[in-house]
Design a protein around this motif. Structure first.
Motif, mmCIF file in Angstrom:
data_model
loop_
_atom_site.group_PDB
_atom_site.id
_atom_site.type_symbol
_atom_site.label_atom_id
_atom_site.label_comp_id
_atom_site.label_asym_id
_atom_site.label_seq_id
_atom_site.Cartn_x
_atom_site.Cartn_y
_atom_site.Cartn_z
ATOM 1 N N LEU A 185 11.033 35.259 -27.446
ATOM 2 C CA LEU A 185 11.663 34.377 -28.425
ATOM 3 C C LEU A 185 11.487 32.819 -27.974
ATOM 4 O O LEU A 185 11.548 32.661 -26.744
ATOM 5 C CB LEU A 185 13.214 34.576 -28.058
ATOM 6 C CG LEU A 185 13.608 36.066 -28.414
ATOM 7 C CD1 LEU A 185 14.855 36.341 -27.863
ATOM 8 C CD2 LEU A 185 13.450 36.628 -29.752
ATOM 9 N N GLU A 206 13.866 45.341 -22.484
ATOM 10 C CA GLU A 206 14.628 45.443 -23.866
ATOM 11 C C GLU A 206 15.737 44.365 -23.614
ATOM 12 O O GLU A 206 16.224 43.998 -24.520
ATOM 13 C CB GLU A 206 15.272 46.895 -24.038
ATOM 14 C CG GLU A 206 14.053 48.187 -24.414
ATOM 15 C CD GLU A 206 13.416 48.512 -23.279
ATOM 16 O OE1 GLU A 206 13.172 48.016 -22.354
ATOM 17 O OE2 GLU A 206 12.777 49.531 -23.706
ATOM 18 N N GLY A 209 14.193 40.485 -21.754
ATOM 19 C CA GLY A 209 12.945 40.062 -22.079
ATOM 20 C C GLY A 209 12.391 39.610 -20.918
ATOM 21 O O GLY A 209 12.064 40.435 -19.809
ATOM 22 N N LEU A 210 11.213 38.767 -21.059
ATOM 23 C CA LEU A 210 9.977 38.852 -20.155
ATOM 24 C C LEU A 210 10.751 37.917 -18.709
ATOM 25 O O LEU A 210 11.730 36.983 -19.017
ATOM 26 C CB LEU A 210 8.733 37.779 -20.519
ATOM 27 C CG LEU A 210 8.123 38.450 -21.446
ATOM 28 C CD1 LEU A 210 7.115 37.885 -22.355
ATOM 29 C CD2 LEU A 210 7.128 39.589 -20.697
ATOM 30 N N VAL A 222 4.282 32.905 -27.750
ATOM 31 C CA VAL A 222 4.498 32.980 -29.234
ATOM 32 C C VAL A 222 5.859 33.954 -29.558
ATOM 33 O O VAL A 222 6.171 34.885 -28.742
ATOM 34 C CB VAL A 222 3.062 33.737 -29.589
ATOM 35 C CG1 VAL A 222 2.808 35.384 -29.085
ATOM 36 C CG2 VAL A 222 3.048 33.924 -31.255
ATOM 37 N N LEU A 233 14.064 41.404 -32.240
ATOM 38 C CA LEU A 233 13.260 42.746 -32.637
ATOM 39 C C LEU A 233 13.179 43.868 -31.674
ATOM 40 O O LEU A 233 13.353 43.391 -30.450
ATOM 41 C CB LEU A 233 11.761 42.464 -33.082
ATOM 42 C CG LEU A 233 11.647 41.531 -34.588
ATOM 43 C CD1 LEU A 233 10.205 41.144 -34.669
ATOM 44 C CD2 LEU A 233 12.108 42.457 -35.542
ATOM 45 N N LEU A 235 11.625 46.299 -28.959
ATOM 46 C CA LEU A 235 10.236 45.953 -28.435
ATOM 47 C C LEU A 235 9.214 46.587 -29.069
ATOM 48 O O LEU A 235 8.246 45.855 -29.236
ATOM 49 C CB LEU A 235 10.743 46.585 -26.964
ATOM 50 C CG LEU A 235 9.334 46.955 -26.113
ATOM 51 C CD1 LEU A 235 8.681 45.546 -25.733
ATOM 52 C CD2 LEU A 235 9.668 47.482 -24.837
HETATM 53 C C1 LIG Z 1 14.645 43.404 -27.432
HETATM 54 S S1 LIG Z 1 13.630 42.252 -26.949
HETATM 55 C C2 LIG Z 1 14.359 41.371 -25.590
HETATM 56 C C3 LIG Z 1 15.252 40.389 -26.194
HETATM 57 C C4 LIG Z 1 15.899 39.622 -24.883
HETATM 58 N N1 LIG Z 1 17.295 39.458 -24.979
HETATM 59 C C5 LIG Z 1 15.251 38.267 -24.730
HETATM 60 O O1 LIG Z 1 15.810 37.184 -24.843
HETATM 61 O O2 LIG Z 1 14.127 38.084 -24.700
HETATM 62 C C6 LIG Z 1 12.283 43.001 -26.087
HETATM 63 C C7 LIG Z 1 11.133 42.262 -26.274
HETATM 64 O O3 LIG Z 1 10.741 42.295 -27.522
HETATM 65 C C8 LIG Z 1 9.727 41.286 -27.726
HETATM 66 N N2 LIG Z 1 10.507 40.703 -29.100
HETATM 67 C C9 LIG Z 1 11.350 41.034 -29.922
HETATM 68 N N3 LIG Z 1 11.636 39.969 -30.756
HETATM 69 C C10 LIG Z 1 10.897 39.106 -30.643
HETATM 70 C C11 LIG Z 1 10.679 38.038 -31.347
HETATM 71 N N4 LIG Z 1 11.329 37.629 -32.469
HETATM 72 N N5 LIG Z 1 9.604 36.872 -31.067
HETATM 73 C C12 LIG Z 1 8.873 37.269 -30.071
HETATM 74 N N6 LIG Z 1 9.145 38.566 -29.270
HETATM 75 C C13 LIG Z 1 10.123 39.289 -29.483
HETATM 76 C C14 LIG Z 1 9.657 40.092 -26.669
HETATM 77 O O4 LIG Z 1 8.589 40.487 -25.718
HETATM 78 C C15 LIG Z 1 11.044 40.714 -25.675
HETATM 79 O O5 LIG Z 1 10.785 40.403 -24.362
#
Ligand SMILES: C[S@@+](CC[C@H](N)C(=O)[O-])C[C@H]1O[C@@H](n2cnc3c(N)ncnc32)[C@H](O)[C@@H]1O
Length: 252
Positions: A185, A206, A209-210, A222, A233, A235
């Motif tokens: 994000l 999940e 994030g990274l 990105v 979204l 993962l």
């Molecule tokens: C459920 S998400 C993690 C959300 C977490 N709270 C965060 O702030 O990153 C799991 C992974 O999905 C990817 N992801 C989910 N939505 C995304 C988006 N809109 N843009 C980029 N990556 C996304 C990213 O790699 C993220 O680390």
């Protein structure tokens, strides 16, 4: 010397769940892909081989080897005891786990991305990410953290596509010459971002994030645009979106 008794079928399935050289396949669809992509099947069991034959003629008519001839018939009672939850498609198998060469995967010069899952916490997400990666034509999947992408739950949600592409485990962020793309994000948004050749596409855990360590060494960052109010979204969904953004850009 005292001869060891042959382990029973129940013991063989039980032991296979903790044996890193083999995997347990639960259900017809993961078995279908395992077979298509060359798995070495060590045991196949079914309480109803004729129902298995019907499934095969409906969902895998391309496979000419009859699964019912591979399957050892077992009682319903024994079949129920071979898995924590009985696979509704009525078949289970043990297959040899492929040996994956992580260094070879990462150094492959083909202009195709590799997916990196950083410490995912859910086996179903891992499997779904493998499925999207195989479908889109990624070179492979590298998983960090302590969950095994070859566990039965990951094989079930990956419908056995772990056998289609290299799926490797790495203790930490692997060192390689691929451009590291943090999918996160807050990065540059699709569709404008061009995914570089041979990218290592990193997806985060999940909940958090990274990791900061990975973000600091990434060459690019990105994000996938979302509507206001949506936090993120899933993962595996984000893996699919990014890979298909790459794949569709390859079309002439
Ligand atoms: C459920 S998400 C993690 C959300 C977490 N709270 C965060 O702030 O990153 C799991 C992974 O999905 C990817 N992801 C989910 N939505 C995304 C988006 N809109 N843009 C980029 N990556 C996304 C990213 O790699 C993220 O680390």
């Amino acid at each position: 010397m005292v001869a060891m008794p042959n382990p029973t079928l129940h013991d063989r399935f039980y032991n296979a769940r903790n044996d890193p050289s083999v995997v347990v396949i639960e259900g017809f669809h993961p078995l279908k892909h395992a077979f298509r992509f060359g798995a070495e099947l060590l045991e196949v069991v079914s309480p109803d081989p004729s129902a298995l034959a019907d499934l095969q003629s409906e969902y895998a008519p391309d496979i000419k080897t009859p699964f019912k001839d591979l399957a050892q018939p077992v009682s319903e009672e024994l079949f129920d005891r071979l898995a924590p939850v009985r696979p509704p498609t009525g078949v289970m198998a043990i297959a040899r786990r492929p040996v994956v060469d992580l260094a070879a995967l990462l150094s492959n010069k083909a202009p195709v991305p590799v997916v990196l899952l950083e410490n995912p916490r859910n086996l179903f997400n891992i499997g779904a990410a493998v499925r999207a990666s195989a479908a889109a034509g990624a070179a492979g999947v590298v998983n960090t953290g302590n969950l095994d992408p070859w566990k039965p739950a990951a094989l079930t949600s990956g419908v056995g596509l772990q056998f289609a592409i290299p799926v490797a485990q790495s203790e930490s962020l692997p060192q390689c010459d691929r451009p590291l793309v943090a999918v996160d994000l807050g990065g540059e948004t699709l569709p404008d971002f061009h995914i570089p050749d041979r990218a290592l596409l990193a997806f985060g855990t999940e909940r958090q994030g990274l990791s900061q360590e990975l973000l600091e060494v990434a060459d690019h960052r990105v994000s996938i645009p979302m509507e206001n109010g949506v936090s993120s979204l899933n993962l595996a969904t984000s893996v699919a979106v990014i890979l298909y953004h790459w794949k569709l850009a390859q079309q002439p």
